[in-house]
Design a protein around this motif. Structure first.
Motif, PDB file in Angstrom:
ATOM      1  N   LYS A 103       4.714   3.613   3.574  1.00  0.00           N
ATOM      2  CA  LYS A 103       4.444   2.822   2.200  1.00  0.00           C
ATOM      3  C   LYS A 103       5.557   2.032   1.883  1.00  0.00           C
ATOM      4  O   LYS A 103       5.224   0.745   1.381  1.00  0.00           O
ATOM      5  CB  LYS A 103       5.022   3.958   1.100  1.00  0.00           C
ATOM      6  CG  LYS A 103       4.327   4.094  -0.312  1.00  0.00           C
ATOM      7  CD  LYS A 103       2.760   3.740  -0.167  1.00  0.00           C
ATOM      8  CE  LYS A 103       1.980   4.876  -0.464  1.00  0.00           C
ATOM      9  NZ  LYS A 103       0.336   4.289  -0.557  1.00  0.00           N
TER      10      LYS A 103
ATOM     11  N   ASN B  32       6.458   8.571  -6.377  1.00  0.00           N
ATOM     12  CA  ASN B  32       6.112   9.975  -6.129  1.00  0.00           C
ATOM     13  C   ASN B  32       6.624  10.578  -4.692  1.00  0.00           C
ATOM     14  O   ASN B  32       7.172  11.823  -4.684  1.00  0.00           O
ATOM     15  CB  ASN B  32       4.482   9.929  -6.198  1.00  0.00           C
ATOM     16  CG  ASN B  32       4.141   9.887  -7.660  1.00  0.00           C
ATOM     17  OD1 ASN B  32       5.065  10.161  -8.603  1.00  0.00           O
ATOM     18  ND2 ASN B  32       2.945   9.650  -7.611  1.00  0.00           N
TER      19      ASN B  32
ATOM     20  N   ASP C 122       2.303  -2.554  -8.523  1.00  0.00           N
ATOM     21  CA  ASP C 122       2.408  -1.307  -9.684  1.00  0.00           C
ATOM     22  C   ASP C 122       1.989   0.003  -8.826  1.00  0.00           C
ATOM     23  O   ASP C 122       2.833   1.019  -9.223  1.00  0.00           O
ATOM     24  CB  ASP C 122       1.744  -1.478 -10.976  1.00  0.00           C
ATOM     25  CG  ASP C 122       2.293  -2.387 -11.884  1.00  0.00           C
ATOM     26  OD1 ASP C 122       3.486  -2.884 -11.607  1.00  0.00           O
ATOM     27  OD2 ASP C 122       1.837  -2.870 -12.675  1.00  0.00           O
ATOM     28  N   ALA C 123       0.774  -0.138  -8.362  1.00  0.00           N
ATOM     29  CA  ALA C 123       0.398   1.153  -7.796  1.00  0.00           C
ATOM     30  C   ALA C 123       1.184   1.503  -6.403  1.00  0.00           C
ATOM     31  O   ALA C 123       1.469   2.750  -6.324  1.00  0.00           O
ATOM     32  CB  ALA C 123      -1.179   0.806  -7.099  1.00  0.00           C
ATOM     33  N   LEU C 124       1.694   0.651  -5.885  1.00  0.00           N
ATOM     34  CA  LEU C 124       2.601   0.890  -4.659  1.00  0.00           C
ATOM     35  C   LEU C 124       3.772   1.538  -5.243  1.00  0.00           C
ATOM     36  O   LEU C 124       4.307   2.565  -4.617  1.00  0.00           O
ATOM     37  CB  LEU C 124       2.784  -0.219  -4.104  1.00  0.00           C
ATOM     38  CG  LEU C 124       2.216  -0.689  -2.608  1.00  0.00           C
ATOM     39  CD1 LEU C 124       2.337  -2.060  -2.121  1.00  0.00           C
ATOM     40  CD2 LEU C 124       2.382   0.390  -1.710  1.00  0.00           C
ATOM     41  N   ASN C 125       4.611   0.834  -5.933  1.00  0.00           N
ATOM     42  CA  ASN C 125       5.607   1.463  -6.777  1.00  0.00           C
ATOM     43  C   ASN C 125       5.412   2.749  -7.363  1.00  0.00           C
ATOM     44  O   ASN C 125       6.249   3.693  -7.091  1.00  0.00           O
ATOM     45  CB  ASN C 125       6.220   0.567  -8.026  1.00  0.00           C
ATOM     46  CG  ASN C 125       6.771  -0.763  -7.405  1.00  0.00           C
ATOM     47  OD1 ASN C 125       7.128  -0.874  -6.439  1.00  0.00           O
ATOM     48  ND2 ASN C 125       6.829  -1.786  -8.480  1.00  0.00           N
ATOM     49  N   ALA C 126       4.308   3.173  -7.872  1.00  0.00           N
ATOM     50  CA  ALA C 126       4.037   4.452  -8.319  1.00  0.00           C
ATOM     51  C   ALA C 126       4.006   5.485  -7.259  1.00  0.00           C
ATOM     52  O   ALA C 126       4.563   6.470  -7.339  1.00  0.00           O
ATOM     53  CB  ALA C 126       2.864   4.629  -9.156  1.00  0.00           C
ATOM     54  N   SER C 127       3.485   5.065  -6.325  1.00  0.00           N
ATOM     55  CA  SER C 127       3.286   6.163  -4.972  1.00  0.00           C
ATOM     56  C   SER C 127       4.688   6.306  -4.410  1.00  0.00           C
ATOM     57  O   SER C 127       4.807   7.342  -3.953  1.00  0.00           O
ATOM     58  CB  SER C 127       2.054   5.900  -4.024  1.00  0.00           C
ATOM     59  OG  SER C 127       2.142   4.429  -3.735  1.00  0.00           O
TER      60      SER C 127
ATOM     61  N   ARG D 164       4.614  -6.425 -17.773  1.00  0.00           N
ATOM     62  CA  ARG D 164       3.520  -5.581 -17.679  1.00  0.00           C
ATOM     63  C   ARG D 164       3.202  -5.199 -19.095  1.00  0.00           C
ATOM     64  O   ARG D 164       4.148  -4.771 -19.723  1.00  0.00           O
ATOM     65  CB  ARG D 164       3.677  -4.284 -16.867  1.00  0.00           C
ATOM     66  CG  ARG D 164       4.290  -4.430 -15.347  1.00  0.00           C
ATOM     67  CD  ARG D 164       3.432  -5.409 -14.541  1.00  0.00           C
ATOM     68  NE  ARG D 164       3.519  -5.248 -13.239  1.00  0.00           N
ATOM     69  CZ  ARG D 164       4.305  -6.075 -12.320  1.00  0.00           C
ATOM     70  NH1 ARG D 164       4.707  -7.250 -12.887  1.00  0.00           N
ATOM     71  NH2 ARG D 164       4.222  -5.825 -11.020  1.00  0.00           N
TER      72      ARG D 164
ATOM     73  N   CYS E 251      -0.294  -7.731  -9.245  1.00  0.00           N
ATOM     74  CA  CYS E 251       0.532  -7.005 -10.240  1.00  0.00           C
ATOM     75  C   CYS E 251       0.267  -5.708 -10.145  1.00  0.00           C
ATOM     76  O   CYS E 251       0.814  -4.869  -9.924  1.00  0.00           O
ATOM     77  CB  CYS E 251       0.448  -7.469 -11.756  1.00  0.00           C
ATOM     78  SG  CYS E 251       1.570  -8.897 -11.916  1.00  0.00           S
ATOM     79  N   LEU E 252      -1.320  -5.395 -10.108  1.00  0.00           N
ATOM     80  CA  LEU E 252      -1.803  -4.161 -10.160  1.00  0.00           C
ATOM     81  C   LEU E 252      -1.339  -3.289  -8.681  1.00  0.00           C
ATOM     82  O   LEU E 252      -1.152  -2.248  -8.723  1.00  0.00           O
ATOM     83  CB  LEU E 252      -3.282  -4.147 -10.177  1.00  0.00           C
ATOM     84  CG  LEU E 252      -3.754  -4.527 -11.668  1.00  0.00           C
ATOM     85  CD1 LEU E 252      -5.521  -4.589 -11.581  1.00  0.00           C
ATOM     86  CD2 LEU E 252      -3.693  -3.395 -12.695  1.00  0.00           C
ATOM     87  N   ARG E 253      -1.536  -4.325  -7.780  1.00  0.00           N
ATOM     88  CA  ARG E 253      -1.187  -3.377  -6.340  1.00  0.00           C
ATOM     89  C   ARG E 253       0.472  -3.248  -6.238  1.00  0.00           C
ATOM     90  O   ARG E 253       0.761  -2.316  -5.630  1.00  0.00           O
ATOM     91  CB  ARG E 253      -1.508  -4.646  -5.338  1.00  0.00           C
ATOM     92  CG  ARG E 253      -2.896  -4.659  -4.904  1.00  0.00           C
ATOM     93  CD  ARG E 253      -3.216  -6.012  -4.027  1.00  0.00           C
ATOM     94  NE  ARG E 253      -2.831  -5.421  -2.469  1.00  0.00           N
ATOM     95  CZ  ARG E 253      -2.749  -6.085  -1.472  1.00  0.00           C
ATOM     96  NH1 ARG E 253      -2.954  -7.197  -1.569  1.00  0.00           N
ATOM     97  NH2 ARG E 253      -2.161  -5.597  -0.546  1.00  0.00           N
TER      98      ARG E 253
END
Lengths: 170, 116
Positions: free
Chosen positions: A100, A85, A77-82, B110, A73-75
């Motif tokens: 990406k 951007n 979320d981080a990918l989605n955020a970058s 989340r 989930c964390l990975r």
């Protein structure tokens, strides 16, 4: 109070009591699961008629899988955020965006592999018939590609007969 | 202590001597009848009124009172069963979704999003 009014109230009281008793009886198991620590697993036990030993085994598998799921989930979320951007100022596919997207696809494959592995382990801990039913159920409800493709085909052709759905099993 | 029958007698005597001097307003009787007719016309038929009326005439009979209670109880039980089944089905779906969300990272709720 008039005797007729008393009888009317008694009738209404009887109706209300009957209603409440049957309603509570129908929803009692669910209310009990919701009061527990893991209502979703209690539901799984009931839905797939699991014995106590099968349920204990599946609970252990679930607990072992949860941290992996949280990391994924964390990975994601981080990918989605970058990716968000990178996409915000862009009007063409840059090499960074392409990289990406490739990374996101790789993460998706990893997640799906981990999910499928978990589903197979869980299904093998169930009686064979229930295991099959569980797998079919999970394939239709999770973000596995086979399901999404099947759904797209289904929507296009309008035919449901060729697709493995849960209807016959439920 | 005063004797009520003596008081009544005295009152009757006084009332017997009392004479109304003031004349009645014009067309008094006609107006009274018109008001009675208007009140009766305004008393419209309503389901509740008819039901209460029916209850008043039939409930003193024991057999009808028992049947009435059974019907009310059966109605309550049937409605409770129907609503209970619907609620159980809704909870089943919700818990199934919760299970899926607990194992599928692409559908997981989340904490940051859930707090919004």
């Amino acid at each position: 109070m008039k005797p007729n009014t008393r009888k009317l109230l008694l009738g209404l009281g009887l109706a209300a009591t009957g209603y409440a008793a049957v309603y509570l009886l129908c929803t009692a198991p669910h209310q009990m699961w919701l009061r527990g620590a893991k209502p979703e697993l209690a539901w799984l036990k009931h839905e797939f008629n699991l014995s106590d030993s099968e349920f204990a085994r599946i609970s252990r598998l679930h607990d072992a899988y949860k941290p992996q799921c949280a990391v994924m989930c964390l990975r994601i979320d981080a990918l989605n955020a970058s990716l968000t951007n990178l996409l915000a100022p862009a009007n063409t596919i840059t090499p960074e965006i392409e990289a990406k997207l490739r990374e996101a696809a790789e993460v998706r494959v990893e997640c799906q592999k981990a999910m499928l592995k978990h589903f197979y382990e869980v299904s093998q801990s169930m009686p064979p018939e229930q295991g099959k039913r569980y797998l079919a159920w999970m394939h239709t409800r999770t973000s596995l590609p086979a399901h999404k493709m099947a759904q797209a085909l289904d929507d296009k052709s309008g035919s449901r007969a060729i697709l493995p759905t849960m209807k016959g099993m439920e | 202590m005063n004797d009520p029958s003596k008081d009544n007698e005295a009152l009757h005597q006084i009332l017997g001597q009392w004479k109304v001097g003031a004349p009645l307003p014009p067309r008094f009787q006609e107006k009274v009848w018109r008001r009675i007719e208007l009140t009766e016309a305004q008393r419209k038929w309503t389901f509740l009124g008819a039901f209460v009326n029916w209850l008043q005439t039939t409930l003193p009979r024991r057999a009808i009172a028992v049947s009435y209670s059974i019907v009310f109880l059966a109605l309550g039980l049937a409605t409770g069963f129907w609503h209970g089944q619907q609620a159980a089905s809704r909870l089943d779906s919700a818990l199934g979704l919760r299970y899926v969300q607990s194992v599928d990272p692409y559908q997981a709720v989340r904490p940051a999003l859930a707090a919004q």
